[in-house]
Structure formats: structure tokens, C-alpha cells
Design an enzyme around this catalytic site. Sequence first.
Site, short mmCIF file in Angstrom:
data_model
loop_
_atom_site.label_atom_id
_atom_site.label_comp_id
_atom_site.label_asym_id
_atom_site.label_seq_id
_atom_site.Cartn_x
_atom_site.Cartn_y
_atom_site.Cartn_z
N PHE B 10 1.58 67.82 91.67
CA PHE B 10 0.26 68.40 91.90
C PHE B 10 0.24 69.07 93.28
CE2 PHE B 10 -4.53 67.81 91.94
CZ PHE B 10 -4.75 68.60 90.82
N VAL B 13 0.89 75.02 93.13
CA VAL B 13 0.59 75.64 91.84
C VAL B 13 -0.29 74.71 91.00
CG1 VAL B 13 1.56 76.56 89.71
CG2 VAL B 13 2.72 76.98 91.88
N ARG B 44 3.56 61.46 93.28
CA ARG B 44 4.72 60.83 93.90
C ARG B 44 4.43 59.42 94.41
NH1 ARG B 44 6.01 65.44 96.93
NH2 ARG B 44 4.67 64.54 98.50
N LYS B 106 12.46 77.82 88.06
CA LYS B 106 13.53 78.81 87.79
C LYS B 106 14.92 78.25 88.01
CE LYS B 106 13.22 80.72 92.33
NZ LYS B 106 12.12 79.78 92.61
N VAL B 133 9.92 83.53 86.69
CA VAL B 133 10.41 84.82 87.20
C VAL B 133 9.23 85.68 87.63
CG1 VAL B 133 11.64 86.95 86.61
CG2 VAL B 133 12.43 84.76 85.70
N ILE B 137 3.85 88.30 87.46
CA ILE B 137 4.12 89.43 86.55
C ILE B 137 4.50 88.88 85.18
CG2 ILE B 137 5.41 91.57 86.18
CD1 ILE B 137 6.19 91.55 89.10
N GLY B 188 5.08 81.55 106.47
CA GLY B 188 5.27 80.59 105.39
C GLY B 188 5.97 81.17 104.17
N LYS B 206 16.76 84.26 89.00
CA LYS B 206 15.79 85.01 88.20
C LYS B 206 16.51 86.01 87.29
CE LYS B 206 12.20 84.24 91.59
NZ LYS B 206 11.74 84.68 92.92
N GLY B 303 2.86 82.70 94.99
CA GLY B 303 1.49 82.43 95.37
C GLY B 303 0.82 81.49 94.40
#
Lengths: 428, 428
Positions: B10, B13, B44, B106, B133, B137, B188, B206, B303
Amino acid sequence: MAIKIAILGFGTVGTGLPFLLSENKEKLAALLGEEIVISKVLMRSEETIEAARKEGFSYDFVLSVDDILADSEISIVVELMGRLEPAKTYISQALAAGKSVVTANKDLLAVHGSELRELAKKHQVALYYEAAVAGGIPILRTLANSYSSDKISHLLGIVNGTSNFMMTKMSEEGWAYEKALQKAQELGYAESDPTNDVDGIDASYKLAILSEFAFGMTLAPTEIACSGLRSIRSTDVEIARQLGYVLKLTGEIREVQSGIFAEVSPTFLPKKHPLAAVNDVMNAVFIESVGIGSSMFYGPGAGQKPTATSVLADIVRVAKRIQNGTLGKNFNEYSRPTQLANPADVMNKYYFSVETPDTTGQFLRLVQLFTSENVSFDQVLQQRGDGERAIVVIISHEISRTQLAAVIEKLQQEADFDLLNYFKVLGE
Amino acid sequence: MAIKIAILGFGTVGTGLPFLLSENKEKLAALLGEEIVISKVLMRSEETIEAARKEGFSYDFVLSVDDILADSEISIVVELMGRLEPAKTYISQALAAGKSVVTANKDLLAVHGSELRELAKKHQVALYYEAAVAGGIPILRTLANSYSSDKISHLLGIVNGTSNFMMTKMSEEGWAYEKALQKAQELGYAESDPTNDVDGIDASYKLAILSEFAFGMTLAPTEIACSGLRSIRSTDVEIARQLGYVLKLTGEIREVQSGIFAEVSPTFLPKKHPLAAVNDVMNAVFIESVGIGSSMFYGPGAGQKPTATSVLADIVRVAKRIQNGTLGKNFNEYSRPTQLANPADVMNKYYFSVETPDTTGQFLRLVQLFTSENVSFDQVLQQRGDGERAIVVIISHEISRTQLAAVIEKLQQEADFDLLNYFKVLGE
């Protein structure tokens, strides 16, 4: 087993399908486990059949759609005739006969889309039309699938290749509108009557379809504000360049608090905007959304192979739905009541080019006119006059469509001022 | 009814999912007819649970994956822990327990993708990983669906945001590598150990995934030639600019007669290439194919919200497959035996920067060395030397990877010549 399809209209796009079916034979077989076979092709006349035979095509050519409708082995009808009729009738008959339909007919979808989708739903068959918008760019499927988890706030597209070719020549080569149009006609991009392309009508049809997929709202073509290229002068293009913009014909749909607003118009795009580099006949759709942020989809807007590729991708999708038994789903499943934006909520910067008498006090009067509608200025250029008339170029700060209309009306009432042009100006 | 999902991990993302679920509540309900509910979240430690509660999250937090595996109401497990283990074990257990899995991992997919896909197929559940990837997009789904009818010959991507940010600063601001890296770390974008980003490893993972979707071929990361940014000097960037190129770190997969060739490398891109304008942390994938021709997909590569949006789009897709009873399909259904290209078939122009003694005859010797491998020149620049050493810059005509290797070996054997750098040069 084979998936049997029929093609209505065997012109540029239609004759591209056999090439793709053969070029991708193994891949398609791997994906579907069965072959896609062109079972019947509807032709206009014995002469066109003869011509197609001479070109080496040996399909079962028919002259009546009834031969296709009555063939129970044909599960997918591919309509590539274009225009409203008889395409609409044939598609309706095919859907009613329990056949799925794939089409590239944007005019038809923009005007009668709701009715045809209803019919497909009623008969639990599929109606797909990826190729109707931006030929080779898989934008509709992407909006339907990958933006299912996102909320789109703004869609900005270059969706008419002919006008983009003309604007590219006007911007990069300094050509006048007439020269750009002539070249577009020579190259076969523009028809002898270029109205649909240069007046933004073609782009507005595409926006109507995009609105359903991106915003879940159906727009009648009349609900899309539409202005085209005819009024653009070389000086507008040049001033755009000087101020750091590129002038392009864009289609835009934006959602504001009160609803959505859609418009096709010449637009000042900042040079750094991803769409500013989309040149010649290429198309692109730029999307702003809550989740992804900024994204863009770029590719050819027309052409035999790109369009046929989108048509075939639809055929493959429908074939899979047939195999999976999930035919009755809409291509686009996102739908909500259409709500149009209040013009007072739709804000943009604008470019105004105004001719004024070249005498003391006229500039002050012009500034007073804009100020009386609460329009303030981001940039003002007074171009050197000829002693009698001067041209003042204004880039406003953000104003609403209501303010825009008020300013235009006031300018038109003033005999001294001649509003040569006004265009929307976008930020980065 | 609700679609119950569990989240493993958690972090950035994962905590973006609740936002999107709430922001798109109505749209998702319209698309699915039922709600997506976060049923359990694997954490965790008690401390991280406490921290999440303090941030206002009130899910059923658990410390053992067994609590999720044993919950028969959970149909989709969303893995967002990253790294290979324990992610691989948990995903395998979830698949074996008949749960579908959505992941953004990935590294795991690039290294153990085949094994996990087999497992998913065996248990007739779905394994989706669009976010793995180019984060925001929707490239994998687009390749799987819309290119089903097309044959891709060339894929060229900017798929690592950190290195693209650095290259943008080096190109546009003239920054040195070290300064660009420092800024990327401050913001970052880069970790304290930037190896994966700057050495092209992340990009090669990727590419391995893209290869499956675009070419139907599985590549081990070791089968992808890989070079990164560390060797790039300001002078390379400047020469690229002077010659009309932009230097970018690209990932490329190309199919030639003998097979496919994949490479991550700094690349001279012509300024007019659509990828040349992809700056900062943005990603893009440019595709050349037989049907569509040229197309490009542009958006954020990472992001919280973009990645979470892709993850949620996968969740929606899997939910639909559950509803439609079509779960057992692979995310990508295009597969053929992997065949690697013969290096003699892979042709490119190259940029060479060679330091030579600044004495008569050295230039001739250098030209002879290249000519002996049948390498001819597109452009040659001799930079002013300091009296002792001179730098010669060469852009070759197209040569094969075999010729490239031979030239490099010969240059390295010559004590007088110092090969400072060589990069691939792409045409428009």
C-alpha cells in the site's frame, strides 16, 4: 471453421482488406484460431465487378445487398460505401438480420449513431467503427478500454488531415490559403468541393463521435461550434509564429462545471504543446484527465492501409466477441445524459485582429470597448498603418464565451472598427 | 454484488487506487454494473498499518498473504510491492488459488513473465500488467487489441522517465551528466543508486515486455543490448544539436529478415522525429507497421495517479472478463518462436567521436581504418585540436552491427586512437 464476412463497397479501403488479411494471415490465425474469409462483396454495377476482376480480385461479387442479408453464414458485414444512404438502410438491415457490422462511416455515425447503436443492442449484435475517427489511430478503442478508470476533462484533437496539411504549408512555407488548398487538391487530399474539410464539418463529425467515448455524452453536430480555415490570412499565421504559437485547426471538447463544450476552430497552440508538432496529414488526439494527466495518440488520419487496419482490428474484435459469446455489448459502454456547458463557464484567451482608422484616439476607443466588457490584455501589438488604416492585434486574458460574444457584437456595431479575425488561444 | 479485490503493498500506487475508485465511482458503476471494493490490504508491519490508519484509510489490513488467499470472495489480487520476492511467490499463490492478478511489476514480468503467464493459463485466470510499461500510457492493451490486424516492423520508445529528464536537461540547458543526475535525485526521480535508470536496465525490462506484445517474441533481458547515459559528454549533446539531432536514451526493437533485434542505447534522433519532442519525465512509444504506418503513444511514464489509473483499467478489464466468463485468455495472445536477428542484418548509421594525435597523416589513417571495414561517411567534422590531440567526429552511412563491432575493435587496437563515444543515429 472460418469467420465469413461481407464487404459493402469495394473502393480504396475495401481493396486494402485482402492485402492485410494475407499479410497478417499467421498472426490472425494465431489470435482467432480460425480464418477470416471475404465471402461476398457488394458492388455498384457489372462494370465495377468487371474492373475488380481485372485487378485480380476473385470474390463472390453481388449487386444486391439481399444476397448478403440472406446468407446465414455471413456473421460480419463491413460497410465501406460512405455517405448516409444507402449505407444507413443496409447497416440497419444487416443488424436486424442478426449480423454484426463494422463501418468507417463517420458521417453516418455522427448523424444517426444513437439509432444504429439502439438497433445493434436490440438484436444483440456488435456495431464497431474505430476507423471513423482518425483513420489509423486506435483512439476509440483506447478511450473505451483504457480510460474506463479515468475521468477526462479535456480532449483536443487534430482530426482532419487535409486542413492540417494546409495549415502546415501555411505555417512552415508561408503559403496563402488558396495555394495550400490548390496543393491539397493536386495531391488528392482535398476534394474539388473542399467544404467538409476546410469548414471544419468533417472534424465536427469526428468530435461528435469522440464525445461519446471520452465524455459519455451524445452531441448533435449542430451542438458543436464550428469555424474553418477560409478566413485565415497569412498575417494571422505569421503573428502566431512571432508570439510563440502555431496556428492549427483543432477540435476541442471540454467539461466544465455546467457541462461540456465542443468546438472546431483555428487555434493558437503554444509551440511547446505536443500537438504543435503534428504536421502534414497526420492526426493526433491530446487528452487531459484526472488520473493519467496528459496523454497523446498520434498517427495517420486517413489512407487505404491505415483505415483498413482499423477496420480489420474491429473485425477481429467482433470475431472474438462471437467466439466468446459476448456480442451484445456496445463498442462504447459509457453513457450519461448530455449536458451542454453554460457559455459563461467556458474560458479561453483569444486573439483579435482589428483594423482601425489610423488617427489619434482610435486605439483608446478600442481599449475602452474591450474594457467595457471586462476583457483585459495579455499582449497588444499595433502594426504599422498605411496612414489611413492601422491593424491592432490583441491577445486577451481568459474570457468567457459570453464576453467573447459581447466584444464581437460591439466591434461589429462600430463602423470604424473592422474585426478581421479572432481565434482561440490555448495555454501549454 | 461487488467485485472484491485485495491489494498487496500500500505504497504510492496502492494509495492512489482509493482516490480513483471514488473519483470515477459513477462511471465504473455504469461500466460494470457492480462496485469494485477493496476488501483486504496486505501490509508489511503493524507500524505501516498504524500509519495508514492515521492517514484516514480504514481497510481490512492484514499482515499475512494467507488471509487474502483464503478469502474466497476476493477474485482479483493487485500486486504493488515491486521487486522479485516475495511478489513472485504471492502472485503464484494467488493464481494457483484461482484469483486473477493485476500487477505493475515490470522487473518480475521481464524476468519471470513466461512462468507466471503459464500459471495463469493453467488455472484459467487473468494476469494483467498494463502499468508495468510506460505507467500512464495504455500501450500494452493497444498493442494487444488494435495492432491485432497489423504487422509491426519497428518499435522505438522513450520508456524511462528519469533518464529522459536528464537527457532533456543536458540537451536544453547544457547541463553535464552529474548535474542532471543530481537534479533528478533531488526531485525524487532517481534513486540514490541510479543504476537501473541511467544504465538502461529499467528500459530493457520494459522492452522485454513490449517485445511480447508487439512482436509476439519473448526476450530474456540478456538478449537486449544495453548501454546507458554515463558515458555521454556535453560535447556529444552539443554536436548532436549542431547536426540537427537530439540525443535521447531510446529502447528499440526491430524486425529484419533474420529475426528481431532489441537495444537500449543513447540515440541521435532527427529533430523532426515525433519522439524528439518528448521531454522531461514523459514517455512515448513510436511504432512503424505495415498497415498503420507511423503512430505514437505519449504520456506519463510513472507517478501515482497515472500508474494507479492503468492498474485500475486492468482491474476493470478483469472484472469484465469475470462477468463475461472469458477469464482464461492471456493479456497478450500473440506468440511465436523467438528468433534473434543476425547482427549482419541490423543496419544503422553511427556517430563516432575519436581522439587522435594532432599530427599529419593521422586523419588519413583513421579514414583508412574505417574504409577497411567498408564503412563510408555521411558527415565528418574535425574539431580544433590543442596541438597534441584532435577530435574527429564521424557520422557513418548505414553499417551493420558486425561492421560496427569490427570498427570498434580496430579502433581499440590502435594505441593512437581513442574512441571516446559511439552512438546509433536514426533517420526520420
